[in-house]
Design an enzyme around this catalytic site. Structure first.
Site, mmCIF file in Angstrom:
data_model
loop_
_atom_site.group_PDB
_atom_site.id
_atom_site.type_symbol
_atom_site.label_atom_id
_atom_site.label_comp_id
_atom_site.label_asym_id
_atom_site.label_seq_id
_atom_site.Cartn_x
_atom_site.Cartn_y
_atom_site.Cartn_z
ATOM 1 C CE1 TYR A 246 1.068 0.477 4.327
ATOM 2 C CE2 TYR A 246 -0.079 -1.622 4.477
ATOM 3 C CZ TYR A 246 0.778 -0.685 5.018
ATOM 4 O OH TYR A 246 1.335 -0.906 6.236
ATOM 5 C CE LYS A 342 -9.134 1.110 14.041
ATOM 6 N NZ LYS A 342 -8.182 1.296 15.111
ATOM 7 C CB CYS A 439 -25.929 -26.425 47.638
ATOM 8 S SG CYS A 439 -25.057 -24.936 48.172
ATOM 9 C CB CYS A 454 -22.105 -20.929 46.925
ATOM 10 S SG CYS A 454 -22.533 -22.409 47.869
ATOM 11 C CB CYS A 459 -21.770 -26.018 46.859
ATOM 12 S SG CYS A 459 -22.603 -25.551 45.333
HETATM 13 S S1 IVH Z 1 -0.282 3.692 5.404
HETATM 14 C C1 IVH Z 1 3.161 6.167 6.633
HETATM 15 N N1 IVH Z 1 -2.142 2.165 4.341
HETATM 16 O O1 IVH Z 1 -2.148 0.351 9.688
HETATM 17 C C2 IVH Z 1 1.830 5.589 6.305
HETATM 18 N N2 IVH Z 1 -1.307 1.591 6.487
HETATM 19 O O2 IVH Z 1 -2.338 1.984 12.152
HETATM 20 C C3 IVH Z 1 1.327 4.651 7.317
HETATM 21 N N3 IVH Z 1 -2.293 -0.430 7.449
HETATM 22 O O3 IVH Z 1 1.122 -0.074 10.762
HETATM 23 C C4 IVH Z 1 0.726 3.455 6.810
HETATM 24 N N4 IVH Z 1 -3.616 -0.885 5.762
HETATM 25 O O4 IVH Z 1 0.355 -1.664 8.977
HETATM 26 C C5 IVH Z 1 -1.339 2.372 5.400
HETATM 27 N N5 IVH Z 1 -3.769 0.894 3.296
HETATM 28 C C6 IVH Z 1 -2.961 1.088 4.333
HETATM 29 C C7 IVH Z 1 -2.954 0.240 5.452
HETATM 30 C C8 IVH Z 1 -2.107 0.531 6.519
HETATM 31 C C9 IVH Z 1 -3.203 -1.272 6.953
HETATM 32 C C10 IVH Z 1 -1.667 -0.577 8.770
HETATM 33 C C11 IVH Z 1 -0.185 -0.400 8.763
HETATM 34 C C12 IVH Z 1 0.145 0.480 9.938
HETATM 35 C C13 IVH Z 1 -1.156 0.580 10.656
HETATM 36 C C14 IVH Z 1 -1.300 1.946 11.255
#
Ligand code: IVH
Length: 714
Positions: A246, A342, A439, A454, A459
């Protein structure tokens, strides 16, 4: 060669019509196999059968056997190299692996958008373009490619340094062994990604482990991170781990000059990685023209989350334009140009039908809610612990209520709240019993405790639980003697107390259904073995309130014989560090009760060991042990051993375990995802910070040569 040409070339080989020049064959087979690995592992759409792949693979293998000096390191046959064992040295990341800031709703996202505009000097009315990707819930990895070849792979570690797990990562077919970075003038690059196990494969692994009697993994993430660190790369290869990339964190040319500026956007870098053969989130990723579009896309994914084949716990939003990213910069914790959104914990509503009360081994009464079965993140939940009376009262739970249920961390379900607004008046207040449901003895509650108990030690429910605990793994560890056998034997009157376990009438048991010759022999052997357990186990197995494993061990160190406790008083306990007055008074009470003394006598008469064993004796630490005089603390996730094991090793090496970071702390061992403790230790400045591997190295090197390590490390 394009896909069609590679496919046709495969058919040529499968038909046995290839060129007779073996040098050409070697080169072509490598190309063909790389192509099929990519189709299979990255694109999830193989175009030849596994059998055909194997045939091609074997052809290449045969050629390489004939010309061993022609074996290329990026040949598919070199994914598992038999002589390579992973020892995980620690390696520094080229750029620190930071974390992400979190957001939970539209407002948080709008604030983030405003911050970006402020940081970059962009007007409020203008829109910022973002890329949104899944936030994969696995183990982070960093891969380095040099001269188009994978040269190193590491775990995130503490963000600055990680474990070098190249041998294991090389086994994963979704990670190309070579990729043409040079076509873009890149001679060295570091990529970031996440190692994952698909949900269905995870289920399969767990059911196989269950069948084999192995501990099951709590979630796909643990299975993946554990797999990354397996000692044997060929075993790691079998776990079915995949890697999504990523981020391209670093790219330089032959002169070490940064060449990231050839890319205008993050999306461009990711697309290039896709073109180079890496597994990237493609359909799951979207370039969004403004923050509102971002919000719609993350909400869309929140709904789709369950049907996605991999575990994701949110989405990651990144400023697309790389020049803007640079203007935003970083905090010490996260990039300012990215944020995680999140997802809500997995919740559902259900109806509270009934409350049942379970009696524990020391008589504690635990209320358990029976709810209308509800599917929560793939698991049907119908029973949920309500902990104690206070929990029921504070949440004002009533029978018949509609309740909101959540599976925290995907494992333990709990009731978040009852929905009072949906009541129709038929709901009933829950009457916590004042008498034992088993009991009928009046329950008691100590002021300092949350649970009603208890007090009747005879028991039936309690006695049963005591026996179940006595034979369990953490107590006497009688292999194969599970809860159902305890219940069955109790039902038939074979065991009335834990002492009876050691004087079973095997002839009578043999008459029971399901107890064949073989299971009987095994059971007898396991019971006989338990008879010679260390007395620390025996003490723990007696179910004395608050006398846990650790206190039992400390106590056992002081005793030649268990029955000495009969003559002990409070004074004796004061001398033992780490055993408090509550444990002391419970042990004294236990050993002054004639019923218990009779039970103990019966246990000893039945052959159970009551004298201190070698294992019970205190650890002798040599004066020159590597960590003598050092205080130590562990933080973050350790991956090569459990926390307990690490603490044991540290203690055996003479270290003193302490529980908080202060100027008194000498060593902090920081595992993965270490957080505030690591930061605090860094701030203090005098605390020595070690990775897990460095800690292991100290233990090992010290065993070889004592003085040098001491000097070089401290
Ligand atoms: S970018 C410098 N992209 O999430 C940029 N992280 O909470 C930071 N993670 O340790 C990471 N999917 O392992 C990025 N699409 C995504 C991600 C990702 C999962 C994880 C990553 C990091 C954690 C941070």
């Amino acid at each position: 060669m394009d896909a069609k040409a590679l496919y046709e070339l495969s058919k040529v080989y499968l038909a046995g019509k290839q060129s007779s020049d073996e040098a050409i064959q070697l080169a072509e087979l490598i190309q063909v196999l790389h192509f099929h690995e990519w189709k299979y592992a990255v694109q999830n759409s193989p175009i030849i059968s596994d059998q055909e792949y194997d045939t091609l693979y074997k052809m290449l293998e045969a050629l390489e056997q004939k010309y061993p000096d022609k074996i290329q390191s990026d040949s598919p046959t070199q994914r598992v190299s038999s002589d390579l064992s992973s020892k995980f040295p620690t390696v520094p990341h080229l750029v620190p692996m930071l974390s992400l800031d979190n957001s939970y709703n539209l407002e948080d996202l709008e604030d983030f958008d405003k911050r970006i505009k402020k940081l970059t000097g962009i007007e409020e009315s203008q829109a910022i373009e973002y890329v949104v990707e899944p936030k994969f819930d696995g183990g982070s990895i960093a891969l380095i490619y040099e001269d188009n070849q994978i040269s190193r792979g590491a775990t995130r570690g503490n963000g600055v340094k990680g474990d070098q797990i190249t041998a294991n990562l090389r086994t994963m077919r979704s990670i190309p062994l070579s990729a043409d970075f040079k076509s873009r003038g890149i001679v060295k690059a570091e990529l970031r990604g996440e190692a994952l196990i698909r949900k269905d494969i995870f289920q399969k692994i767990n059911s196989e482990r269950e069948e084999a009697g192995l501990e099951i993994f709590a979630n796909p993430r643990n299975a993946a991170t554990g797999g990354l660190r397996m000692k044997d790369p060929s075993q790691a290869a079998q776990r079915g781990i995949e890697a999504f990339i990523y981020q391209m964190g670093y790219a330089v040319d032959a002169n070490g000059q940064n060449v990231m500026d050839q890319f205008a956007t993050h999306y461009e870098t990711i697309s290039l990685l896709g073109d180079l053969g890496f597994k990237i989130p493609a359909e799951e990723t979207k370039v969004c023209k403004d923050i509102k579009t971002v919000f719609d896309f993350v909400k869309h994914w929140e709904e789709k989350r369950e049907s996605y084949p991999y575990e994701i716990d949110g989405m990651v939003i990144k400023v697309n334009n790389l020049a803007l990213q640079e203007r935003c910069g970083y905090t010490s914790h996260h990039p300012r140009w990215a944020i995680a959104f999140k997802f809500k914990a997995k919740q559902a509503t259900s109806k509270l039908l009934n409350v049942e009360y379970q009696i524990g081994k020391i008589g504690s009464v635990t209320p358990v809610a029976k709810i209308e079965p509800v599917a929560l993140a793939g698991v049907t939940v119908s029973s949920i612990s309500l902990h104690n009376e206070e929990f029921i009262v504070s949440k004002d739970l009533r029978l018949g209520d509609t309740v909101l249920v959540e599976r925290a961390g995907d494992v333990i379900p709990y009731i978040v709240k009852s929905m009072a607004e949906l009541r129709d008046g038929s709901e009933e207040v829950i009457q916590f019993p004042r008498a034992c449901p088993s009991c009928q003895t009046t329950l008691i509650k100590a002021e300092t405790e949350a649970a009603w108990r208890c007090p009747n030690i005879t028991c039936e429910a309690q006695v049963l639980q005591k026996m179940v605990f006595h034979v369990s793994k953490s107590a006497m560890d009688i292999d194969g003697f599970g809860k159902s056998i305890v219940e069955k034997f109790y039902e038939h009157g074979f065991i009335k107390s834990i002492a009876d376990i050691y004087a079973l009438d095997y002839e009578e048991i043999a008459k029971l259904e399901g107890f064949g010759e073989r299971s009987m022999t095994n059971l007898k052997a396991a019971i006989d073995k338990a008879k010679s357990n260390p007395i620390s186990r025996l003490l723990h197995s007696l179910s004395i309130h608050h006398l846990g494993k650790k206190a039992s061990k400390l106590l056992a160190q002081e005793l030649q014989h268990v029955m000495e406790l009969k003559d002990w008083n409070e004074e004796n306990f004061i001398e033992i560090k780490d055993i408090g007055p509550v444990v002391a008074s419970n042990v004294l009470a236990y050993f002054s009760d004639p019923a218990n003394l009779a039970l103990l006598k019966q246990l000893e008469d039945n052959g159970v060991n009551f004298t201190q064993t070698e294992e019970d004796k205190p650890l002798e630490v040599a004066a020159d042990a590597p960590l003598v005089g050092k205080s130590i603390l562990f933080t973050g996730t350790l991956t090569q051993m459990g926390r307990k094991e690490a603490q044991g090793l540290a203690a055996a090496a003479g270290a003193k375990l302490i529980s908080a970071v202060s100027s008194k702390l000498d060593i902090l061992v920081a595992g993965e995802k270490a957080g505030s403790k690591l930061k605090k230790a860094q701030k203090i400045g005098t605390v020595q910070i070690l990775t897990e591997q460095e800690f292991i190295d100290i233990l090992n090197s010290k065993a070889k040569d004592s003085n040098e390590t001491q000097l070089s490390l401290f």
